[in-house]
Design a protein around this motif. Structure first.
Motif, PDB file in Angstrom:
ATOM      1  N   ARG A 206       0.829  -1.200   0.000  1.00  0.00           N
ATOM      2  CA  ARG A 206       0.000   0.000   0.000  1.00  0.00           C
ATOM      3  C   ARG A 206       0.860   1.245   0.000  1.00  0.00           C
ATOM      4  NH1 ARG A 206      -3.749  -3.014   3.627  1.00  0.00           N
ATOM      5  NH2 ARG A 206      -5.497  -3.476   2.274  1.00  0.00           N
ATOM      6  N   PRO A 207       0.351   2.412  -0.371  1.00  0.00           N
ATOM      7  CA  PRO A 207      -0.999   2.588  -0.916  1.00  0.00           C
ATOM      8  C   PRO A 207      -1.047   2.278  -2.413  1.00  0.00           C
ATOM      9  CG  PRO A 207       0.067   4.714  -0.736  1.00  0.00           C
ATOM     10  CD  PRO A 207       1.037   3.710  -0.168  1.00  0.00           C
ATOM     11  N   ARG A 208      -2.260   2.029  -2.877  1.00  0.00           N
ATOM     12  CA  ARG A 208      -2.451   1.915  -4.326  1.00  0.00           C
ATOM     13  C   ARG A 208      -2.094   3.270  -4.941  1.00  0.00           C
ATOM     14  NH1 ARG A 208      -4.610  -1.686  -7.781  1.00  0.00           N
ATOM     15  NH2 ARG A 208      -5.829  -0.902  -9.551  1.00  0.00           N
ATOM     16  N   HIS A 209      -1.379   3.255  -6.035  1.00  0.00           N
ATOM     17  CA  HIS A 209      -0.867   4.512  -6.578  1.00  0.00           C
ATOM     18  C   HIS A 209      -0.641   4.394  -8.084  1.00  0.00           C
ATOM     19  CE1 HIS A 209       2.626   1.986  -5.860  1.00  0.00           C
ATOM     20  NE2 HIS A 209       3.273   2.709  -6.762  1.00  0.00           N
ATOM     21  N   ARG A 210      -0.392   5.528  -8.708  1.00  0.00           N
ATOM     22  CA  ARG A 210      -0.236   5.542 -10.158  1.00  0.00           C
ATOM     23  C   ARG A 210       1.233   5.421 -10.545  1.00  0.00           C
ATOM     24  NH1 ARG A 210      -3.681   9.890 -13.085  1.00  0.00           N
ATOM     25  NH2 ARG A 210      -2.024  11.273 -12.376  1.00  0.00           N
ATOM     26  N   VAL A 211       1.472   4.678 -11.610  1.00  0.00           N
ATOM     27  CA  VAL A 211       2.834   4.567 -12.163  1.00  0.00           C
ATOM     28  C   VAL A 211       2.728   4.695 -13.682  1.00  0.00           C
ATOM     29  CG1 VAL A 211       3.712   3.059 -10.340  1.00  0.00           C
ATOM     30  CG2 VAL A 211       2.723   2.042 -12.379  1.00  0.00           C
ATOM     31  N   PHE A 212       3.834   5.070 -14.301  1.00  0.00           N
ATOM     32  CA  PHE A 212       3.869   5.156 -15.763  1.00  0.00           C
ATOM     33  C   PHE A 212       4.581   3.927 -16.323  1.00  0.00           C
ATOM     34  CE2 PHE A 212       5.910   6.254 -19.780  1.00  0.00           C
ATOM     35  CZ  PHE A 212       4.791   6.662 -20.502  1.00  0.00           C
ATOM     36  N   LEU A 213       3.950   3.271 -17.274  1.00  0.00           N
ATOM     37  CA  LEU A 213       4.572   2.125 -17.952  1.00  0.00           C
ATOM     38  C   LEU A 213       4.962   2.526 -19.365  1.00  0.00           C
ATOM     39  CD1 LEU A 213       2.194  -0.864 -17.015  1.00  0.00           C
ATOM     40  CD2 LEU A 213       4.261  -0.077 -15.827  1.00  0.00           C
ATOM     41  N   SER A 214       6.250   2.335 -19.708  1.00  0.00           N
ATOM     42  CA  SER A 214       6.677   2.502 -21.097  1.00  0.00           C
ATOM     43  C   SER A 214       6.240   1.273 -21.888  1.00  0.00           C
ATOM     44  CB  SER A 214       8.204   2.634 -21.158  1.00  0.00           C
ATOM     45  OG  SER A 214       8.615   3.797 -20.490  1.00  0.00           O
TER      46      SER A 214
END
Ligand SMILES: [Fe+2]
Length: 415
Positions: A206-214
């Motif tokens: 945790r926490p659930r969160h945003r990530v960027f995927l190439s």
């Protein structure tokens, strides 16, 4: 109010069922062992089976019964020193590399300890508050983690014995036995990973969160024993350019030339004793260093844990990650992300943005280990049923390989 009380009661009833099923499974795992089998510690990072049986019991005794149940009488106050694993807040403890020196208490005494704590838990459960029931839930999941360690540690123990004893018939890793390698295009863009608030998860998820995927692709199955054999035959363990500097130093120092438990005659030591190696089965018992070198040899890389989790979520629509881009289509992964072997990722075990350790003494559970460890995803043939989930972050140091650890390849997407 009445409805709320009923809800807590029924929740505690379901929890009690899972608690005692979990406690029984641990006991069942110890059934084939002699006291001597259960006392041996094959190397400092592995623990004796007897210690696992007692330590999981100490966890409930300390954090639930001693701290929150009035009138609880400890089974033996001296044992806290023996069976505290790493909780500094609980004071000094027996040195981890010397757990195998504990010929006393006996296996039977440890079983009596388990019965004492189980009876006290059974009496206490109906009156525990929701916060304490969450601690019991943590204790169940903690014990399930130790069930897997119990099996990997007993495998390491029996592997030391030239008589090659068999523990039992745990299935060897087998899935995707004949499936050719296929590649699955992963999603590119911002996705969410991490555990949602309403489900049980360890604090590190945790926490659930945003990530960027190439743009990236993941293999539809894990690397097999046959492919690993090709890596060996091609000089994989003798080619420094394939290895991280630390990994090459480890290969040289330890004289590593094959996965742990491989024998030169084409067999492999397993929990069922020495067995013919299944060439199509996923390779198991390789370190992060080996997984990384193999991926480089194969012209690929290891996945990041975010890529892996998004892949797992797209394989199971119930987990349901969403791309920010409207209209984006999730790829169809081949499924099969759980079971058989854990999969090394290239991600270090570090805190997610906004991470907060659990409150109280169990705050030491994960957070203090967030350095010098790499994340593994999925689960293995030794993971107890129901313990796996897509957000799970297993972690081990890069040289560790006595777990059922393998790999899935990844690569950057072609533009
Ligand atoms: Fe533990």
């Amino acid at each position: 109010m009445r409805a709320a009380i009923d809800h807590v009661r029924s929740a505690s009833g379901a929890l009690a069922e899972r608690l005692f099923a979990t406690r029984k499974l641990t006991l069942d795992l110890s059934a084939p062992l002699s006291d001597a089998d259960a006392t041996i510690q094959p190397f400092p990072d592995a623990s004796p089976a007897k210690w696992h049986l007692a330590h999981t019991t100490w966890f409930f005794e300390t954090f639930v019964l001693r701290d929150h149940v009035r009138g609880y009488e400890p089974f033996d106050e001296r044992w806290a020193y023996l069976f505290n694993s790493y909780y500094e807040a609980e004071g000094p403890r027996h040195a981890r590399p010397r757990r195998g020196m504990l010929s006393r208490p006996s296996l039977d005494q440890v079983r009596a300890y388990r019965a004492h704590v189980d009876e006290a838990l059974d009496r206490a459960l109906p009156s525990l508050s929701p916060v304490l029931l969450e601690l019991v839930e943590l204790g169940i999941n903690h014990e399930q983690q130790h069930q897997e360690l119990f099996l990997t540690d007993i495998l390491a123990t029996f592997a030391e014995n030239p008589l090659e004893p068999a523990y039992g018939d745990l299935a060897a890793p087998t899935c995707f036995a004949t499936e050719p390698l296929s590649w699955h295009r992963g999603r590119e863009g911002i996705v969410e990973i991490g555990a949602a608030a309403e489900q049980f998860a360890f604090d590190s998820e945790r926490p659930r969160h945003r990530v960027f995927l190439s743009g990236h692709e993941l293999a539809g199955r894990r690397v097999t024993n046959m492919e690993w054999r090709e890596f060996i035959d091609d000089g994989g363990y003798r080619t420094p350019a394939l290895w991280l500097s630390d990994g090459w130093a480890w290969v040289r120092q330890e004289g590593v030339s094959a996965p742990l438990y491989w024998r030169e005659d084409g067999t492999q030591f397993t929990l069922g004793g020495r067995r013919e190696r299944d060439q199509a089965a996923p390779v198991a018992h390789v370190s992060y260093y080996e997984a990384d070198a193999f991926a480089r040899w194969a012209g690929a890389r290891l996945p990041t844990e975010s890529e892996w989790e998004d892949f797992a979520a797209s394989a199971d629509p119930m987990i349901g990650n969403q791309l920010d881009e409207p209209g984006a289509v999730a790829p169809r992964a081949g499924g099969g992300v759980f079971g058989d072997v854990w999969e090394w990722t290239q991600s270090a075990f570090s805190p997610y943005p906004g991470f907060a350790p659990a409150e109280g003494a169990v705050g030491e559970y994960n957070g203090k280990f967030m350095v010098n460890q790499m994340v593994l995803r999925g689960s293995s043939c030794a993971t107890p049923p129901g313990h796996e989930r897509a957000t799970y972050r297993n972690f081990f140091p890069p040289a560790a390989r006595w777990q059922f650890s393998g790999l899935r390849l990844a690569k950057d997407a072609q533009c």
